[in-house]
Design an enzyme around this catalytic site. Structure first.
Site, PDB file in Angstrom:
ATOM      1  N   ALA A  66       0.870  -1.168   0.000  1.00  0.00           N
ATOM      2  CA  ALA A  66       0.000   0.000   0.000  1.00  0.00           C
ATOM      3  C   ALA A  66       0.911   1.223   0.000  1.00  0.00           C
ATOM      4  O   ALA A  66       2.061   1.146   0.431  1.00  0.00           O
ATOM      5  CB  ALA A  66      -0.870  -0.007   1.246  1.00  0.00           C
ATOM      6  N   GLY A 112       0.587  -4.992   0.888  1.00  0.00           N
ATOM      7  CA  GLY A 112      -0.618  -5.064   0.052  1.00  0.00           C
ATOM      8  C   GLY A 112      -0.357  -5.742  -1.288  1.00  0.00           C
ATOM      9  O   GLY A 112      -1.281  -6.278  -1.910  1.00  0.00           O
ATOM     10  N   GLU A 115      -0.598  -9.347  -0.561  1.00  0.00           N
ATOM     11  CA  GLU A 115      -2.025  -9.633  -0.351  1.00  0.00           C
ATOM     12  C   GLU A 115      -2.797  -9.630  -1.668  1.00  0.00           C
ATOM     13  O   GLU A 115      -3.745 -10.398  -1.850  1.00  0.00           O
ATOM     14  CB  GLU A 115      -2.612  -8.600   0.622  1.00  0.00           C
ATOM     15  CG  GLU A 115      -2.078  -8.790   2.038  1.00  0.00           C
ATOM     16  CD  GLU A 115      -2.377  -7.610   2.944  1.00  0.00           C
ATOM     17  OE1 GLU A 115      -1.969  -6.478   2.602  1.00  0.00           O
ATOM     18  OE2 GLU A 115      -3.025  -7.813   3.981  1.00  0.00           O
ATOM     19  N   GLU A 135       4.564  -5.295   7.354  1.00  0.00           N
ATOM     20  CA  GLU A 135       3.832  -4.203   8.014  1.00  0.00           C
ATOM     21  C   GLU A 135       4.299  -3.934   9.431  1.00  0.00           C
ATOM     22  O   GLU A 135       4.228  -2.804   9.916  1.00  0.00           O
ATOM     23  CB  GLU A 135       2.315  -4.511   8.032  1.00  0.00           C
ATOM     24  CG  GLU A 135       1.643  -4.440   6.675  1.00  0.00           C
ATOM     25  CD  GLU A 135       1.706  -5.726   5.860  1.00  0.00           C
ATOM     26  OE1 GLU A 135       2.456  -6.653   6.270  1.00  0.00           O
ATOM     27  OE2 GLU A 135       1.036  -5.817   4.836  1.00  0.00           O
TER      28      GLU A 135
HETATM   29  N1  COA Z   1       4.640   3.117  -0.597  1.00  0.00           N
HETATM   30  C1  COA Z   1       5.035   4.304  -1.134  1.00  0.00           C
HETATM   31  N2  COA Z   1       6.176   4.449  -1.822  1.00  0.00           N
HETATM   32  C2  COA Z   1       6.947   3.355  -1.955  1.00  0.00           C
HETATM   33  C3  COA Z   1       6.595   2.103  -1.429  1.00  0.00           C
HETATM   34  C4  COA Z   1       5.380   2.011  -0.710  1.00  0.00           C
HETATM   35  N3  COA Z   1       4.948   0.874  -0.193  1.00  0.00           N
HETATM   36  N4  COA Z   1       7.581   1.214  -1.724  1.00  0.00           N
HETATM   37  C5  COA Z   1       8.505   1.892  -2.424  1.00  0.00           C
HETATM   38  N5  COA Z   1       8.124   3.186  -2.573  1.00  0.00           N
HETATM   39  C6  COA Z   1       8.832   4.258  -3.268  1.00  0.00           C
HETATM   40  C7  COA Z   1      10.031   4.756  -2.489  1.00  0.00           C
HETATM   41  O1  COA Z   1       9.627   5.705  -1.503  1.00  0.00           O
HETATM   42  C8  COA Z   1      10.868   5.368  -3.590  1.00  0.00           C
HETATM   43  O2  COA Z   1      10.302   6.609  -3.929  1.00  0.00           O
HETATM   44  P1  COA Z   1      11.263   7.912  -4.180  1.00  0.00           P
HETATM   45  O3  COA Z   1      12.162   7.491  -5.316  1.00  0.00           O
HETATM   46  O4  COA Z   1      10.300   8.986  -4.528  1.00  0.00           O
HETATM   47  O5  COA Z   1      12.003   8.100  -2.906  1.00  0.00           O
HETATM   48  C9  COA Z   1      10.622   4.417  -4.753  1.00  0.00           C
HETATM   49  O6  COA Z   1       9.392   3.745  -4.470  1.00  0.00           O
HETATM   50  C10 COA Z   1      11.707   3.382  -4.934  1.00  0.00           C
HETATM   51  O7  COA Z   1      11.858   2.675  -3.718  1.00  0.00           O
HETATM   52  P2  COA Z   1      13.251   2.518  -2.929  1.00  0.00           P
HETATM   53  O8  COA Z   1      12.945   2.296  -1.492  1.00  0.00           O
HETATM   54  O9  COA Z   1      14.150   3.659  -3.266  1.00  0.00           O
HETATM   55  O10 COA Z   1      13.815   1.192  -3.620  1.00  0.00           O
HETATM   56  P3  COA Z   1      14.832   0.159  -2.973  1.00  0.00           P
HETATM   57  O11 COA Z   1      15.265  -0.729  -4.094  1.00  0.00           O
HETATM   58  O12 COA Z   1      15.890   0.866  -2.212  1.00  0.00           O
HETATM   59  O13 COA Z   1      13.974  -0.692  -1.921  1.00  0.00           O
HETATM   60  C11 COA Z   1      12.022  -1.917  -1.152  1.00  0.00           C
HETATM   61  C12 COA Z   1      12.922  -1.510  -2.354  1.00  0.00           C
HETATM   62  C13 COA Z   1      10.821  -2.648  -1.710  1.00  0.00           C
HETATM   63  C14 COA Z   1      12.813  -2.841  -0.212  1.00  0.00           C
HETATM   64  C15 COA Z   1      11.612  -0.634  -0.389  1.00  0.00           C
HETATM   65  O14 COA Z   1      11.074   0.303  -1.338  1.00  0.00           O
HETATM   66  C16 COA Z   1      10.569  -0.852   0.670  1.00  0.00           C
HETATM   67  O15 COA Z   1      10.876  -1.375   1.728  1.00  0.00           O
HETATM   68  N6  COA Z   1       9.283  -0.485   0.401  1.00  0.00           N
HETATM   69  C17 COA Z   1       8.229  -0.560   1.358  1.00  0.00           C
HETATM   70  C18 COA Z   1       7.763  -1.976   1.527  1.00  0.00           C
HETATM   71  C19 COA Z   1       6.662  -2.056   2.577  1.00  0.00           C
HETATM   72  O16 COA Z   1       6.883  -1.808   3.736  1.00  0.00           O
HETATM   73  N7  COA Z   1       5.468  -2.412   2.135  1.00  0.00           N
HETATM   74  C20 COA Z   1       4.342  -2.591   2.990  1.00  0.00           C
HETATM   75  C21 COA Z   1       3.571  -1.337   3.099  1.00  0.00           C
HETATM   76  S1  COA Z   1       2.182  -1.578   4.174  1.00  0.00           S
END
Ligand code: COA
Length: 259
Positions: A66, A112, A115, A135
């Site tokens: 999400a 999400g 999910e 989460e």
């Molecule tokens: N919601 C909003 N934005 C998200 C996102 C999310 N769930 N997951 C990634 N993004 C965005 C990042 O903020 C970043 O945006 P920016 O370039 O404007 O800063 C972009 O997507 C790229 O992500 P980034 O974190 O730079 O890539 P990465 O390769 O370093 O890491 C992940 C990849 C997937 C490990 C990391 O993005 C992450 O942990 N995301 C969240 C996962 C999460 O907690 N999901 C559950 C949400 S309830």
């Protein structure tokens, strides 16, 4: 229909829905949820569509969760509303679709995103795919069905561990846990899903719909068997069952009409 956050295409009666926010790893914001809801309605209502694929744009992510940036302003009531609306608009609608909907997980499927894949009827993944319900790292729990659907697939103890640790796990682990049906090279993923859907398209659509209904109503008490017995009986009121059985006895291919 055209969408702001989705790419869609219809080929050989397969509707491919690609979530298209690659710069945000295809995170599910309000617009994506609304548009996914409309795209699933198309799957329900368009008779040209016999099945659907949900995937993510780019090579990195299916859906990384999400959209966390929308969480900042939530309180108890709006948090509950967000989850409830998501269930109703997208996740439950996917699960209960009478037409097969398959997840093609092409990268991160987190929160999400995991999910969303779990709500689909089954999952194929590319070998770089990564799954997880992280989460708890945000002080949250899954809200789009993760505690329920993941538990159903992997069992209570593994679901407890995966959700309590928020661990990100590989496609190979997801396969071993029974989450993913098949792992393929990323550039072959959509073709492989289309191939299996082609096999399913050759079967009687009403029978496929009843298979989905029965398996979704899985219940290992007499209620589950009673549900199946009723649906089995209903098959005999369809032309397709008459055609399928007649075709077998006449040693020819059936010509199913979905009636
Ligand atoms: N919601 C909003 N934005 C998200 C996102 C999310 N769930 N997951 C990634 N993004 C965005 C990042 O903020 C970043 O945006 P920016 O370039 O404007 O800063 C972009 O997507 C790229 O992500 P980034 O974190 O730079 O890539 P990465 O390769 O370093 O890491 C992940 C990849 C997937 C490990 C990391 O993005 C992450 O942990 N995301 C969240 C996962 C999460 O907690 N999901 C559950 C949400 S309830």
């Amino acid at each position: 229909m055209s969408y702001q956050t989705l790419l869609t295409s219809l080929e050989n009666n397969i509707y491919t829905i690609t979530i298209n926010r690659p710069d945000k790893l295809n995170a599910l914001n309000k617009t994506v949820i609304e548009e996914l809801s409309a795209a699933i309605d198309e799957v329900y209502n368009n008779i040209e569509i016999r099945s659907a694929i949900i995937t993510g744009a780019g090579e990195k992510a299916f859906v990384a969760g999400a959209d966390i940036s929308e969480f900042l302003q939530l309180d108890q009531s709006s948090g509950e509303t967000l989850a409830r609306k998501g269930h109703q608009m997208v996740f439950d609608k996917i699960e209960n679709s009478s037409k097969p909907i398959v997840a093609a997980v092409n990268g991160f499927a987190l929160g999400g995103g995991c999910e969303l894949a779990l709500a689909c009827h089954f999952i194929f993944a590319s070998n770089n795919a990564k799954f997880g319900q992280p989460e708890v790292n945000l002080g949250l729990i899954p809200g789009y069905g993760g505690t329920q659907r993941l538990t159903q697939l992997v069992g209570k103890n593994r679901a407890m561990q995966l959700i309590m640790t928020g661990e990100i796990f590989s496609a190979a682990d997801a396969y071993q846990y029974g989450i993913v049906n098949k792992i393929v090279e990323q550039n072959e993923l959509l073709n492989e899903v289309k191939k299996i859907l082609g096999v399913i398209h050759a079967k009687a659509p009403l029978a496929i719909a009843k298979v989905i209904e029965c398996i979704n109503n899985f219940d290992h008490t007499q209620q589950g068997y009673d549900f199946e017995i009723k649906k089995f009986g209903e098959c005999f009121s369809t032309g397709d069952a008459k055609e399928g059985t007649a075709a077998f006895l006449e040693k020819r291919k059936p010509d199913f009409k979905g009636k």
